[in-house]
Design a protein around this motif. Structure first.
Motif: not given
Length: 800
Positions: A469, A472-473
């Motif tokens: 997570y 992929r920011s």
């Protein structure tokens, strides 16, 4: 060091010649002066430097450090010449050879091709220019059915191959990967392409350590369930073949690439574990101390464990440097000398630089030594509170290594400091030991490594799912523009100032010293001016255009199915190095893969960009380009001259022709149009006049007709083509045609990326290979050899 008696009778350390910290620093400076110079000193001066340096270094005087610097200059010069001598001459043409040798790397079998390192036998029957050298081989799949022989290539096997060999040659772009430097570091003599695969013969089956590594990698792939198998292969064996580009993108965004594969940090962990096991053996069986002192046994165990782990990794360069450092420390330990951490670091640097001065070209050299040096300087004492020490070390490493990370990779991870707090202990103390345990058990008993490997995969996947997570920011990765070399020195000084003890003051000036690197000044065109960069993408095209506040990309470079993608490898990194965070428009001249192959990667890197292409060229375009479309950006006019509206797509002949007009002249981008489309455009010859033109269709015979060339009449003609391409672009007749029209003709094959400015001061151009010369640059060496040959022929006269 030697030991002498101090005033109180205690042993005092006296440095031996060339072994002090100042001498290590001077040696490093001497090596860097040569390695990062644009030209390599003659070999004779290198011999003089070594001799004078040894004499001055061994002579007891205050100038010993100067001797170390001269020794560094001489060693780097001699190693540089030796490295170039191992390569094929830069002027050598592609020649077919029958080679006999051994596969020394894990072969990477793709869908369409295989790649591996091939060590040619040192056999007198083979040509002297290839004997005993290493080549990076490629083997493309053959069309048709039947067995694909390239799939039988295994690490450690001996083959007889028919191959076409070329000297090392890479692409040169701002902030791009330097393939020629990489070949120099790896000791690769050139690249090869297997020809006549039916004549390839397996001489001996796979054997040795490379074959064992491949068997272990195959066992992990078979025995481990789930996607974590590829990471277990990387952590246990240094085998990263199964990692996808998405995996590497996530690792870079998280700042974790240093923990994947077998890094120097992991080698140090294994060495420490081996020393601990040896110490336990001495404690469990005290009589061992009668035959061999425990500290010596622990030192030997540490070196042995590190060397064995490096062998498992295929003796990758970072692991070899770490083993050398551990061996130096162990030798000091075995000689019972008192060595501080700073002295140990200096000895390790001396050992690495004297064995391989070219190691300073590798980012790992700077990151490893600089990281330890910063920790020693900032955390000199021992704090019993291990958690506080770990957090402090992570903070120091993050801040101190930021300038180096930005300068070496052009990016930094915002998520890295927090992510490393979890990943370093979990991966290094849980995942890696389980992966190594599985490898050790599998080496002893077939199938015994299944459960440790599976546990390692599950432990890794649990953390990877959580970290994904953050990766992929859009805020995870921080791209920074390429800055000047002086900005790095200023930033290092600024960081050192920031890390001074509390109360030192001057935090704001220290932060200001970092700004030239983290926020470099960029000279953008003024109103009515335009800047252009023709990227070096091989046999293809990618052109970046910028006005004062807008930017456009014309074509995205080539891409092969399951192979090289110029959009991913060249275009996106180059745009980031230029400081571009967005694109206003993306224009594809037509749908051929050499022009539109990288479009997917560019759209991933720069989403929400308007895409224009000829109608029917490829799906997913936002709007078709056609003659008559025009717009104005910052006083610069953009207009499409071709194709005509409503015409059907006809490949090259439907290329979007873009004219960029300023008050000082125009730029013409013509894609791959041929003589037929040129004749159509000649119906309005006044629109073709330009100061700069990118030659159509890479300089093929079917384009650049004489009337077209006369109508354009540029001052500068740029050819985007690959070096030694199979189409033989640009054709000599086409080049002569442009030169006869008064144009200077430059090509990316020889000049690298070409950057041009058209504005109030006229037309200016900069060649990347000339702007940033390197002594290992194949194009520059070939150019110098050609000039020397011409001078020699002129001096010899017509009869010579």
């Amino acid at each position: 060091m030697v030991i002498a008696a101090g005033r109180d009778g205690a042993p005092a350390a006296v440095p031996l010649p060339l072994f002090g910290k100042a001498c290590a620093a001077a040696l490093l400076v001497g090596v860097c002066v040569i390695v990062f110079a644009p030209q390599l000193l003659p070999r004779g001066l290198g011999v003089v430097g070594v001799c004078v340096g040894l004499l001055m270094g061994c002579w007891p005087s205050r100038w010993r450090w100067l001797g170390a610097a001269l020794l560094g200059v001489g060693c780097a010069c001699l190693h540089g010449h030796a490295a170039l001598a191992r390569q094929l001459p830069a002027t050598a043409a592609a020649v077919d050879h029958v080679l006999q040798g051994r596969v020394i790397s894990l072969p990477d079998h793709g869908a369409r091709s295989s790649r591996f390192l091939f060590h040619v036998d040192d056999d007198a029957a083979l040509p002297v220019e290839v004997r005993g050298r290493v080549f990076a081989m490629g083997w493309h799949a053959q069309a048709g059915s039947g067995e694909d022989p390239r799939r039988r290539v295994q690490a450690g096997a001996r083959w007889r191959l028919h191959a076409r060999l070329r000297p090392p040659r890479g692409l040169r772009n701002p902030g791009g990967f330097d393939a020629e430097r990489h070949a120099l570091l790896q000791g690769v003599a050139g690249s090869g392409q297997v020809r006549e695969p039916v004549r390839a013969r397996l001489l001996a089956p796979a054997s040795g350590m490379p074959a064992w590594r491949e068997r272990m990698a195959a066992a992990i792939a078979v025995q481990v369930m789930g996607g974590g198998a590829r990471f277990v292969q990387a952590l246990a064996l240094g085998d990263t073949r199964a990692l996808t580009q998405a995996d590497w993108d996530d690792l870079r965004a998280l700042g974790l690439t240093h923990l994947i594969a077998i890094s120097g940090f992991h080698v140090g962990l294994v060495a420490g574990f081996a020393a601990w096991l040896a110490g336990c053996a001495w404690r469990v069986w005290p009589p061992l101390g009668r035959y061999w002192p425990r500290p010596l046994g622990m030192a030997v165990a540490a070196v042995s464990g590190a060397a064995l782990y490096a062998a498992v990794a295929g003796f990758a360069l970072p692991t070899v440097r770490t083993v050398l450092m551990i061996a130096v420390l162990a030798a000091a330990r075995c000689s019972r000398r008192r060595v501080t951490v700073g002295q140990a670091l200096a000895l390790a640097a001396l050992a690495v630089l004297l064995v391989d001065p070219l190691a300073v070209l590798a980012p790992g050299f700077w990151l490893s030594f600089a990281g330890v040096l910063w920790l020693v300087w900032c955390l000199p004492g021992r704090d019993p509170r291990w958690l506080r020490t770990f957090l402090a070390a992570q903070g120091v490493a993050t801040l101190a290594l930021l300038p180096l990370t930005v300068a070496l990779f052009g990016q930094a991870s915002r998520a890295g400091p927090l992510v490393n707090l979890l990943a370093i202990p979990w991966w290094s103390l849980v995942v890696v030991p389980l992966a190594l345990l599985g490898t050790a058990l599998e080496a002893l008993v077939e199938g015994a490594g299944r459960w440790p490997w599976q546990l390692a995969a599950w432990c890794f996947e649990g953390s990877w799912w959580l970290l994904g997570y953050a990766a992929r920011s859009p805020l995870a990765l921080w791209w920074l523009p390429q800055a000047r070399d002086a900005a790095l020195l200023a930033a290092v000084l600024g960081v050192a100032w920031l890390l001074l003890p509390r109360g030192s003051g001057g935090r704001l000036p220290a932060a200001l010293l970092c700004l030239p690197l983290l926020w470099p000044a960029q000279q953008r065109p003024a109103d009515g001016e335009v800047e252009l960069l023709v990227m070096d993408v091989g046999q293809g095209m990618a052109i970046w255009v910028r006005t004062r506040t807008h930017r456009l990309l014309y074509d995205t470079g080539p891409a092969a199915v399951g192979g090289f993608d110029a959009g991913e490898r060249i275009v996106v990194p180059t745009l980031h190095a230029l400081g571009e965070g967005r694109l206003d428009r993306l224009v594809l001249s037509h749908g051929d893969r050499d022009h539109a192959g990288g479009v997917a990667a560019v759209r991933r890197g720069f989403p929400r960009t308007l895409l224009l292409a000829p109608q029917g060229a490829l799906p997913g375009i936002d709007a078709p380009c056609h003659a008559g479309q025009s717009w104005r950006w910052d006083g610069v006019d953009f207009q499409f001259l071709h194709p005509r509206p409503g015409t059907s797509y006809q490949g090259n002949e439907s290329s979007c022709v873009l004219r960029i007009a300023t008050a000082q002249g125009a730029i013409l981008l013509a894609g791959d149009i041929g003589a037929r489309s040129e004749a159509q455009l000649l119906q309005a010859p006044s629109t073709l006049r330009a100061a700069l033109v990118v030659v159509p269709h890479h300089g093929s015979d079917g384009s650049s007709s004489a009337p077209w060339v006369a109508a354009v009449a540029p001052r500068l003609a740029i050819v985007s083509a690959g070096h030694g391409n199979r189409f033989r672009h640009p054709r000599p007749a086409v080049v002569a045609r442009w030169q006869d029209a008064g144009a200077e003709v430059l090509g990316t094959a020889d000049s690298g990326a070409l950057r041009a400015w058209l504005g109030r001061e006229g037309l200016h151009v900069r060649e990347q290979r000339v702007f940033q010369p390197r002594w290992w640059d194949a194009a520059e060496r070939a150019r110098s050899a050609a000039i020397l040959s011409a001078v020699k022929q002129a001096a010899d006269g017509p009869e010579g």
